[in-house]
Each structure stands twice: as structure tokens, then as C-alpha cells.
Motif scaffolding. Structure first.
Motif, mmCIF file in Angstrom:
data_model
loop_
_atom_site.group_PDB
_atom_site.id
_atom_site.type_symbol
_atom_site.label_atom_id
_atom_site.label_comp_id
_atom_site.label_asym_id
_atom_site.label_seq_id
_atom_site.Cartn_x
_atom_site.Cartn_y
_atom_site.Cartn_z
ATOM 1 N N LEU A 459 0.700 -1.266 0.036
ATOM 2 C CA LEU A 459 -0.059 0.198 -0.072
ATOM 3 C C LEU A 459 0.894 1.289 -0.059
ATOM 4 N N ALA A 460 1.871 1.200 0.842
ATOM 5 C CA ALA A 460 2.900 2.398 0.775
ATOM 6 C C ALA A 460 3.420 2.849 -0.794
ATOM 7 N N TRP A 461 3.674 1.661 -1.542
ATOM 8 C CA TRP A 461 4.127 1.821 -2.707
ATOM 9 C C TRP A 461 2.851 2.442 -3.735
ATOM 10 N N ILE A 462 1.711 1.869 -3.317
ATOM 11 C CA ILE A 462 0.434 2.403 -4.457
ATOM 12 C C ILE A 462 0.432 3.922 -4.230
ATOM 13 N N LEU A 463 0.622 4.109 -2.604
ATOM 14 C CA LEU A 463 0.334 5.861 -2.595
ATOM 15 C C LEU A 463 1.577 6.668 -3.078
ATOM 16 N N GLU A 464 2.894 5.773 -3.125
ATOM 17 C CA GLU A 464 4.061 6.766 -3.658
ATOM 18 C C GLU A 464 3.926 6.884 -5.052
ATOM 19 N N VAL A 465 3.756 5.972 -5.741
ATOM 20 C CA VAL A 465 3.881 5.967 -7.296
ATOM 21 C C VAL A 465 2.417 6.694 -7.807
ATOM 22 N N ASP A 466 1.260 6.416 -7.139
ATOM 23 C CA ASP A 466 0.076 6.805 -7.523
ATOM 24 C C ASP A 466 -0.117 6.544 -9.177
ATOM 25 N N SER A 467 0.036 5.525 -9.394
ATOM 26 C CA SER A 467 -0.093 5.084 -10.773
ATOM 27 C C SER A 467 -1.348 4.298 -11.100
ATOM 28 N N PRO A 468 -2.197 4.473 -11.816
ATOM 29 C CA PRO A 468 -3.273 3.554 -12.475
ATOM 30 C C PRO A 468 -2.806 2.227 -12.768
ATOM 31 N N PRO A 480 -6.516 -8.614 -3.183
ATOM 32 C CA PRO A 480 -7.684 -9.544 -2.875
ATOM 33 C C PRO A 480 -7.298 -10.500 -1.835
ATOM 34 N N SER A 481 -6.177 -11.257 -1.965
ATOM 35 C CA SER A 481 -5.760 -12.289 -0.995
ATOM 36 C C SER A 481 -5.263 -11.773 0.156
ATOM 37 N N LEU A 482 -4.716 -10.455 0.360
ATOM 38 C CA LEU A 482 -4.129 -10.059 1.365
ATOM 39 C C LEU A 482 -5.184 -9.159 2.379
ATOM 40 N N THR A 483 -6.227 -8.475 1.575
ATOM 41 C CA THR A 483 -7.227 -7.658 2.284
ATOM 42 C C THR A 483 -8.370 -8.285 2.381
ATOM 43 N N GLY A 484 -8.702 -9.268 1.313
ATOM 44 C CA GLY A 484 -10.198 -9.735 1.346
ATOM 45 C C GLY A 484 -11.040 -8.792 0.496
ATOM 46 N N VAL A 485 -10.255 -7.803 -0.187
ATOM 47 C CA VAL A 485 -11.313 -6.917 -0.924
ATOM 48 C C VAL A 485 -10.998 -7.007 -2.522
ATOM 49 N N ASP A 492 -8.498 3.369 -6.619
ATOM 50 C CA ASP A 492 -7.277 4.047 -6.765
ATOM 51 C C ASP A 492 -6.484 4.339 -5.855
ATOM 52 N N ALA A 493 -5.421 5.064 -5.860
ATOM 53 C CA ALA A 493 -4.508 5.305 -4.564
ATOM 54 C C ALA A 493 -5.299 6.214 -3.612
ATOM 55 N N THR A 494 -6.166 7.001 -3.985
ATOM 56 C CA THR A 494 -6.963 7.751 -2.715
ATOM 57 C C THR A 494 -7.817 6.894 -2.010
ATOM 58 N N TRP A 495 -8.544 5.907 -2.822
ATOM 59 C CA TRP A 495 -9.201 4.794 -2.274
ATOM 60 C C TRP A 495 -8.590 3.920 -1.071
ATOM 61 N N ASN A 498 -7.810 5.632 2.195
ATOM 62 C CA ASN A 498 -8.828 5.844 2.824
ATOM 63 C C ASN A 498 -9.044 4.461 3.673
ATOM 64 N N TRP A 499 -9.112 3.566 2.870
ATOM 65 C CA TRP A 499 -9.180 2.023 3.296
ATOM 66 C C TRP A 499 -8.163 1.626 4.484
ATOM 67 N N TRP A 500 -6.895 2.133 4.247
ATOM 68 C CA TRP A 500 -5.821 1.865 5.368
ATOM 69 C C TRP A 500 -6.386 2.611 6.536
ATOM 70 N N SER A 501 -6.731 3.985 6.434
ATOM 71 C CA SER A 501 -7.078 4.738 7.574
ATOM 72 C C SER A 501 -8.111 4.129 8.609
ATOM 73 N N ILE A 502 -8.991 3.209 7.914
ATOM 74 C CA ILE A 502 -9.985 2.672 8.590
ATOM 75 C C ILE A 502 -9.675 1.330 9.173
ATOM 76 N N ASN A 503 -8.723 0.698 8.323
ATOM 77 C CA ASN A 503 -8.486 -0.872 8.775
ATOM 78 C C ASN A 503 -6.963 -1.066 8.965
ATOM 79 N N GLY A 504 -6.197 -0.128 8.989
ATOM 80 C CA GLY A 504 -4.767 -0.283 9.188
ATOM 81 C C GLY A 504 -4.430 -0.737 10.546
ATOM 82 N N ALA A 505 -5.265 -0.349 11.651
ATOM 83 C CA ALA A 505 -5.016 -0.535 12.903
ATOM 84 C C ALA A 505 -4.695 -2.298 13.157
#
Length: 522
Positions: A459-468, A480-485, A492-495, A498-505
């Protein structure tokens, strides 16, 4: 008519109708080799007369070779006829006497199979839920017998159930040979993807739902009646099956096939199974070898050949054709005898060969070292010591190096493989332009790693490169296998932020960064 045709045409004896076909096959094979040798000699500068004389001298006694080939083939045909007759008589008797018991046992086996599938599905669902939420109380799954694999150890579950042997499904055992011929004739009549898929399905059914004796009998009777595509499908299914005898019989039929593609594949599989190099040009030598080794187990053959192979590869000063042929080892692991191949190679000094390749300036040799490490089944410490320097090597890589490295890391099932895979992810995403193929290879390998180790970095790399491109490939192959999503193009990176801010704990937030993710950078 050339020299070979005149000599073979002059051989005496009037064979019986059954022997005539065999004699013609041998004559045609010998004629082919004699004509080829004669043409080579003419092209080298000899006159036709000199070429004919030299070809005869090099080839040796034609009568002796013809008699030997005829003895080998005739003996096999007579024995096969006897075996087929006995098998058919026995099969008819069994069907007449035990048809009712067979139906009952099939129903019982089917019920057991369905129950087993339900149990495996339940266990897998429970394991997936544990991986999704990563809570301590869900990190253990009790298996029958008290074994408790922890999160990320799905291979242990699969090995446990692999060891619970059930009665084999021989539901096609009584299927008549004519039915098999009809099935393959219909599906193999059209060269379309759907038709080829159906051919492969029937080939797999023949290889898995008949006893080894029955599948060999069907293959021997119908081989020449099948199309080349069907023969290749049956060959692949038999070699990937669990019967050594059926696999070797199919390889032999393919090696002796008149179709060039089928024969080439047969000799290729022979090399993968036995480390023996033959081709159509050396078919007579192969027949002599086959006759001398047909009673040996594959394990015995590979034990003899492994030291010779490792010695030949180790003595090569430069990357040559032999090195290229054996740069990747294909182990058909469904065959029990193949399980001993890694041990034979290690005993022959394969690790020293891997170290030599790892030091080489040739990128093909370093790729071969990575590929061999994936099949030698060495301990975690040795694998780490040998693999990590190869992955961190800054010298130019061969085109297939990354795919080979990811495949080997996945096969090792070691506790540390997530580290180099994350490093490769950083290497790919750190380039000015993302290589889609390379990212896909790494993303698929990461999907099998423990989420608590890999998810924050991904996820850190997704936010870093912000690439489609990164969001698409990692969102489809890894997350999907790591998060169940499940994958969604909207994620996208913004989504994901937000997902990490809710579930990251649940995965542990970093206190030294604003978003709780580790720091990464190009």
C-alpha cells in the motif's frame, strides 16, 4: 532410387501380413538415415559413388540392425497382444460378476468425495477469513489429529490432505476402446481452441480415471488412429499423471512417432524424466537404450544420470547448448519416482554447480542458478545464502530472470521469501516507466505471502507512485488475497489510502509516519 532404397529393396524373405507392416516401418526408417547420410557426404564434396560406399561403411551391417529392430518391435507387439487378451478376458469376467458391487462402491466413493470437498472448502474459508482480519484468535485452524497450521501456512493444509489417500476414481475403467476412439475423433476433428480443450479434458480423464494398465492398453491400441494434436494431449496427461509405467509408455510411443512434432515432444519429455538426450536422428541408439533400461525404475535411471549431468554442466567453460537445455529442470511431481530427483542432484554436487553459475558473468547462467534453486529442495538457510546475492546482483539480467526468481521463491515456501519479493516490487515500481509484465509476475508471487509482512509495504508503494497501472495490477493480483477486498477499477491510490485509515490498525500502524505506512521511495 538411392542407395538405401536399392539395398532395402533387395533384402529377401516374404514377411507375413502382420510382419510386413513392421518390416516396412523399419525399412523406411533405415532408408531415411542412409539417404540422409549419403546426401551429407555428397554435399561435403564426395562423388555419389564415394558417398554411397562411405555411407554403407559408416552405417555397418544393415541386416544386423534390421534384425535387432525387428526383434525389439516384434517382441513388444506379441507381448502386448497377450497382455491385451488376458486383460480383456479378465475385465469381462469382473464386469459380469461384480457389476452391482461396482455401482454401490462408486456411489459410496462419490459421497466420500463430496464430504471431503465440503470439509476442505470449509477449512479454506476459515483460513481466508483469518488472513483477512488477522486477529490472534483466528490465527490457528485445527486439523484432524491435532495439527494446527498458523496463518500463512496453507501448504501444510494441502500437504495434510494430500496424505489422506482416498480410493482412486476409476469410473472410466469399463469404457470401451471404441468409445475412447469416438470421443477423440469428434473433439479432435476441428482445430479450434474449444475442440483442443475438450481433447485435453478427455486425455486427462483417460489418464486419471482408468487404471495404469487400462490407460496403457487404450493408448497402444489407438495411438496411430489419433491425430497428432490428440497424441500430444494424451502424452501430456500421461506424463502429468501418477503412473510411471503409463508415462514411460506414452513417451516411448511419442518418441517412435512418425509425426515430427510428436516425436520431438516425446524426446523432450524423455530428457526431462531421465536426463537422456536423443532425437529423431539418433532413434536407433534410443531403441537400444530403451531395450536396456525399460525394466529399471525412473529413480534408478536418474540416480545413474544425475552425476553425469552435473559433471557435464560443471565442466563447460562457456554457456553451451547442453547448459541451455538443462538450464531449467522440469520435474513432473505427480510421478512418485520424480520426488527423489532433487536428492540425486544434490548428492551429485548440484549446489557447487549453482554457485559456479551464480558467479558467472553470463546472465543466462545466473538465471539457471535461480531456477535450479527452486527445485533442489534445500534448507531455508542455504537457500537464503545462495538466493539473496543473486537477487541483489546489479549486473544485467537475462529477460526471464525475474519470472524465474519469483517462481523459485514461491516454490521454496520459506519464511523469508517476502523480503526479496518486496525488494523486487520496489525495483519494478522505482523505474521511470512501470513494466506491466514484470509487475504482474511480482504481484502474483506477493499474493501468497503473509499479509502482516507485505500489505503495509504494498500500500505504501501504491500511494508513493500513484499510478493507475500499479493500482490495477496490484489491486487485481495481490490485494484481494491480502485484504479480502475484490478488485474494482474505482479503487485508486486515494481509495486505498482511505481504506488503510479505517482498517490499518489490524496490521499495525507506524507511529513515525503520517499515514502509519512504512516509508518507500524511488
Amino acid at each position: 532410387m538411392g542407395l538405401a532404397g536399392r539395398i532395402l529393396g533387395g533384402w529377401g524373405g516374404a514377411p507375413t501380413p502382420g510382419e510386413g507392416d513392421l518390416a516396412r516401418d523399419i525399412d523406411q526408417e533405415l532408408a531415411f538415415h542412409l539417404e540422409a547420410r549419403e546426401q551429407e557426404l555428397v554435399q561435403s564434396g564426395l562423388s555419389p559413388e564415394q558417398a554411397r560406399a562411405e555411407a554403407l561403411r559408416r552405417f555397418g551391417s544393415l541386416e544386423h540392425i534390421r534384425a535387432e529392430c525387428r526383434r525389439i518391435q516384434s517382441g513388444g507387439r506379441i507381448m502386448l497382444q497377450k497382455i491385451t487378451l488376458v486383460a480383456l478376458v479378465a475385465l469381462v469376467s469382473v464386469l459380469a460378476l461384480f457389476s452391482y458391487q461396482l455401482v454401490v462402491s462408486q456411489h459410496a466413493a462419490q459421497r466420500e468425495l463430496e464430504a471431503m470437498r465440503a470439509q476442505v472448502q470449509l477449512l479454506m474459508e476459515r483460513t481466508e477469513r483469518a488472513a483477512t482480519v488477522n486477529q490472534a484468535e483466528q490465527n490457528r485452524i485445527l486439523l484432524p489429529g491435532g495439527e494446527a497450521p498458523v496463518l500463512g501456512q496453507l501448504p501444510l493444509i494441502s500437504r495434510y490432505f494430500a496424505g489422506q489417500q482416498r480410493e482412486p476414481d476409476y469410473s472410466e475403467e469399463a469404457t470401451p476402446t471404441e468409445t475412447w476412439l469416438s470421443r477423440f475423433s469428434v473433439t479432435g476433428s476441428a482445430d479450434t481452441q474449444a475442440a483442443l480443450g475438450q481433447v485435453e479434458s478427455w486425455a486427462t480423464s483417460l489418464a486419471q480415471r482408468c487404471t495404469p494398465e487400462r490407460r496403457m492398453a487404450v493408448a497402444n491400441e489407438l495411438w496411430r488412429k489419433w491425430t497428432p494434436a490428440t497424441r500430444l494431449a494424451v502424452l501430456g496427461a500421461f506424463v502429468d499423471g501418477n503412473s510411471e509405467a503409463a508415462a514411460r509408455e506414452a513417451v516411448h510411443l511419442a518418441a517412435m512417432d512418425s509425426d515430427e512434432t510428436v516425436a520431438a515432444r516425446g524426446f523432450e519429455l524423455l530428457r526431462e524424466l531421465t536426463f537422456m538426450d536423443f532425437d529423431r536422428e539418433s532413434r536407433i541408439a534410443y531403441m537400444v537404450w530403451y531395450e536396456a533400461n525399460k525394466e529399471k525404475d525412473l529413480s534408478e535411471i536418474t540416480a545413474e544420470r544425475a552425476p553425469l549431468l552435473v559433471a557435464a554442466l560443471s565442466s563447460a567453460e562457456d554457456w553451451d547448448e547442453t547448459c541451455a537445455r538443462y538450464s531449467r529442470l522440469w520435474l513432473h511431481r505427480n510421478l512418485p519416482a520424480v520426488h527423489s530427483v532433487p536428492e540425486h542432484l544434490r548428492a551429485a554436487g548440484a549446489l557447487n554447480l549453482v554457485q559456479k553459475w551464480a558467479r558467472s558473468d553470463d546472465p543466462r547462467a545466473r538465471q539457471a542458478a535461480v531456477q535450479w534453486l527452486g527445485v533442489l529442495e534445500i534448507d531455508e538457510v542455504t537457500a537464503r545464502v545462495l538466493m539473496l546475492p543473486l537477487l541483489s546482483d546489479t549486473r544485467p539480467r537475462a529477460p526471464g530472470f525475474l519470472a524465474a526468481a519469483c517462481e523459485s521463491l514461491r516454490s521454496m515456501e520459506a519464511s523469508w521469501t517476502w523480503e526479496p519479493l518486496l525488494a523486487e516490487l520496489g525495483r519494478v515500481l522505482g523505474e521511470p516507466e512501470i513494466d506491466r509484465d514484470a509487475l504482474t509476475v511480482v504481484a502474483r508471487a506477493l499474493s501468497e505471502q503473509p499479509s502482516d509482512r507485505t500489505l503495509p509495504v504494498v500500500l505504501a508503494w501504491i500511494l508513493e507512485v500513484d499510478s493507475p497501472t500499479a493500482c490495477e495490477i496490484l489491486g487485481r493480483e495481490t490485494l484481494p488475497s491480502l485484504t479480502g477486498v475484490d478488485y474494482d477499477a474505482f479503487h485508486d491510490a486515494t481509495w486505498w489510502s482511505n481504506w488503510w485509515s479505517i482498517n490499518g490498525a489490524e496490521w499495525g500502524l507506524r507511529a513515525d509516519t503520517a499515514n502509519g505506512l512504512p516509508e518507500v521511495g524511488r
